[in-house]
Scaffold this motif. Structure first.
Motif, PDB file in Angstrom:
ATOM      1  N   THR A   1       0.835  -1.206   0.000  1.00 41.30           N
ATOM      2  CA  THR A   1       0.000   0.000   0.000  1.00 41.30           C
ATOM      3  C   THR A   1       0.868   1.254   0.000  1.00 41.30           C
ATOM      4  O   THR A   1       0.639   2.198  -0.770  1.00 41.30           O
ATOM      5  CB  THR A   1      -0.932   0.011   1.222  1.00 41.30           C
ATOM      6  N   LEU A   2       1.891   1.271   0.849  1.00 39.81           N
ATOM      7  CA  LEU A   2       2.779   2.426   0.936  1.00 39.81           C
ATOM      8  C   LEU A   2       3.594   2.587  -0.341  1.00 39.81           C
ATOM      9  O   LEU A   2       3.797   3.699  -0.827  1.00 39.81           O
ATOM     10  CB  LEU A   2       3.703   2.283   2.151  1.00 39.81           C
ATOM     11  N   ASP A   3       4.075   1.469  -0.892  1.00 40.10           N
ATOM     12  CA  ASP A   3       4.813   1.519  -2.160  1.00 40.10           C
ATOM     13  C   ASP A   3       3.940   2.113  -3.261  1.00 40.10           C
ATOM     14  O   ASP A   3       4.392   2.955  -4.050  1.00 40.10           O
ATOM     15  CB  ASP A   3       5.261   0.111  -2.570  1.00 40.10           C
ATOM     16  N   ALA A   4       2.691   1.669  -3.315  1.00 42.60           N
ATOM     17  CA  ALA A   4       1.764   2.149  -4.343  1.00 42.60           C
ATOM     18  C   ALA A   4       1.533   3.652  -4.198  1.00 42.60           C
ATOM     19  O   ALA A   4       1.594   4.404  -5.183  1.00 42.60           O
ATOM     20  CB  ALA A   4       0.444   1.391  -4.245  1.00 42.60           C
ATOM     21  N   GLU A   5       1.261   4.087  -2.983  1.00 45.95           N
ATOM     22  CA  GLU A   5       1.020   5.519  -2.756  1.00 45.95           C
ATOM     23  C   GLU A   5       2.235   6.350  -3.148  1.00 45.95           C
ATOM     24  O   GLU A   5       2.105   7.420  -3.750  1.00 45.95           O
ATOM     25  CB  GLU A   5       0.660   5.762  -1.286  1.00 45.95           C
ATOM     26  N   PHE A   6       3.423   5.836  -2.838  1.00 48.51           N
ATOM     27  CA  PHE A   6       4.629   6.618  -3.068  1.00 48.51           C
ATOM     28  C   PHE A   6       4.963   6.760  -4.548  1.00 48.51           C
ATOM     29  O   PHE A   6       5.314   7.853  -5.000  1.00 48.51           O
ATOM     30  CB  PHE A   6       5.820   6.014  -2.325  1.00 48.51           C
ATOM     31  N   ILE A   7       4.857   5.678  -5.313  1.00 45.97           N
ATOM     32  CA  ILE A   7       5.216   5.810  -6.726  1.00 45.97           C
ATOM     33  C   ILE A   7       4.202   6.674  -7.483  1.00 45.97           C
ATOM     34  O   ILE A   7       4.553   7.329  -8.454  1.00 45.97           O
ATOM     35  CB  ILE A   7       5.388   4.438  -7.419  1.00 45.97           C
ATOM     36  N   VAL A   8       2.969   6.695  -7.001  1.00 45.68           N
ATOM     37  CA  VAL A   8       1.951   7.531  -7.654  1.00 45.68           C
ATOM     38  C   VAL A   8       2.058   8.990  -7.211  1.00 45.68           C
ATOM     39  O   VAL A   8       1.959   9.920  -8.027  1.00 45.68           O
ATOM     40  CB  VAL A   8       0.535   6.996  -7.362  1.00 45.68           C
ATOM     41  N   ASN A   9       2.286   9.221  -5.920  1.00 49.07           N
ATOM     42  CA  ASN A   9       2.171  10.573  -5.352  1.00 49.07           C
ATOM     43  C   ASN A   9       3.467  11.195  -4.836  1.00 49.07           C
ATOM     44  O   ASN A   9       3.486  12.361  -4.458  1.00 49.07           O
ATOM     45  CB  ASN A   9       1.189  10.540  -4.179  1.00 49.07           C
ATOM     46  N   LYS A  10       4.531  10.403  -4.768  1.00 50.53           N
ATOM     47  CA  LYS A  10       5.794  10.831  -4.152  1.00 50.53           C
ATOM     48  C   LYS A  10       5.638  11.133  -2.658  1.00 50.53           C
ATOM     49  O   LYS A  10       6.434  11.842  -2.056  1.00 50.53           O
ATOM     50  CB  LYS A  10       6.405  12.036  -4.884  1.00 50.53           C
TER      51      LYS A  10
END
Length: 351
Positions: A50-59
């Protein structure tokens, strides 16, 4: 930075042009076994995808206040993927929810009605045929926005389930899978794998075995490969987990009377996996019924100003969240090691 063929060590590269980026994000409860993985914040490992997904999309991340990192402080490979996107944006980024504990916020997320799978030590309890067919259907329907597709994964303890999967399908590669650890906890991993394998027998079909010993990401992506590779070029972003995905697709070709168009598939990984002394991705790939196109990049953190990043070169983390393929994408688009290193450190400094 250069890219090389895994089998020949000759200079190699990805296709030209823009790439779509899909992150196959999944939770297997295997990751909750004490000490089996360090891919995330201790006690919150199921939140890593979940955190990986949020980060690559939103930085940035939203679900909790910190980015996934190992107990020694090594940040997730998502920082590499996001830095590449900052320098040469992907044509599209989407998250595939293949069984997440928490839906990523502010992210384009594809839903497939898939729940997190159970620990393989007790039986994963996956309807493998259904998951595989969902992957095949998505591969038939996905509308490519760029020139080709990068398919990445974030599945903590996925190398453990990948090992069990390969062994259950009859492949002789028990000691060939990598780990996010520098010092691999082989006793814990092997005990878990042996428990999983004790739950299957030769009377079971391949799908029945996979439903007990595998994970949603491997099964879904194997199905996706069969159909999508007939429509466009796919770069499998990852190391030994994605090599296992190729094994699954190859093994199931007899069950579904279809095989992947393997000349339309490239596996791209990091040199940290390709040259890892504790694993052997080349040997895994040699188990396939064909010789795949597989490359690795020479990106290094040797000149990093942030000391913790150098642990990648020491053998921690190694791969994940698309790092290998996005490094190859950067190389193909003439981004230098220095430029990418500066972009990664800028992300960390501004977090």
């Amino acid at each position: 930075m250069q890219s090389y063929n895994i089998f020949t060590d000759e200079i190699d590269s990805l296709p030209e042009g823009k790439a779509d980026f899909l992150l196959a994000a999944s939770v297997t409860r295997t990751c909750e076994i004490e000490g089996i993985t360090q891919a995330g914040i201790p006690g919150k490992i199921p939140l890593t995808p979940t955190l990986d997904a949020e980060f690559i999309v939103n930085k940035q991340v939203f679900s909790i206040g910190e980015l996934a990192e190992t107990p020694t402080g090594v940040p997730t490979p998502a920082i590499i993927t996001r830095a590449v996107h900052n320098l040469n944006p992907f044509s599209n980024i989407e998250i595939l929810n293949l069984g997440l504990e928490l839906i990523p916020q502010n992210s384009t997320c594809r839903e497939f009605d898939i729940k997190p799978s159970k620990s393989i030590a007790d039986g994963a309890d996956i309807n493998a045929k259904d998951i595989f067919e969902k992957g095949m259907k998505f591969g038939q329907e996905y509308e490519l926005k760029g020139n080709y597709l990068i398919l990445a994964e974030s599945t903590p303890s996925g190398t453990t389930t990948a090992t069990a999967t390969a062994l259950a399908l009859g492949y002789d590669c028990a000691n060939d899978f990598s780990s996010s650890f520098l010092d691999v906890p082989n006793n814990i991993k092997n005990e878990t794998i042996n428990k999983a394998l004790s739950l299957i027998d030769d009377s079971m079909s391949r799908f029945e075995k996979l439903g007990i010993v595998s994970d949603n990401m491997l099964i879904f992506c194997a199905g996706f490969l069969l159909t999508a590779s007939r429509r466009f070029h796919i770069v499998l972003a990852g190391g030994t987990q994605m090599a296992a995905c190729l094994l699954v697709a190859d093994a199931l070709r007899e069950d579904v009377l279809m095989r992947a168009k393997h000349d339309n598939i490239t596996l791209a990984t990091t040199q940290w996996v390709a040259k890892d002394k504790s694993s052997d991705i080349k040997n895994i790939l040699l188990k396939l019924s064909y010789t795949p196109h597989a490359i690795y990049t020479t990106f290094s953190f040797a000149n990093a100003e942030i000391p913790i990043l150098k642990k990648y070169d020491d053998g921690e983390a190694k791969e994940g969240v698309g790092a290998g393929a996005t490094l190859a994408y950067a190389n193909t688009n003439k981004i230098t090691n220095k430029e990418l290193l500066e972009a990664i450190e800028l992300i960390i400094y501004t977090m």
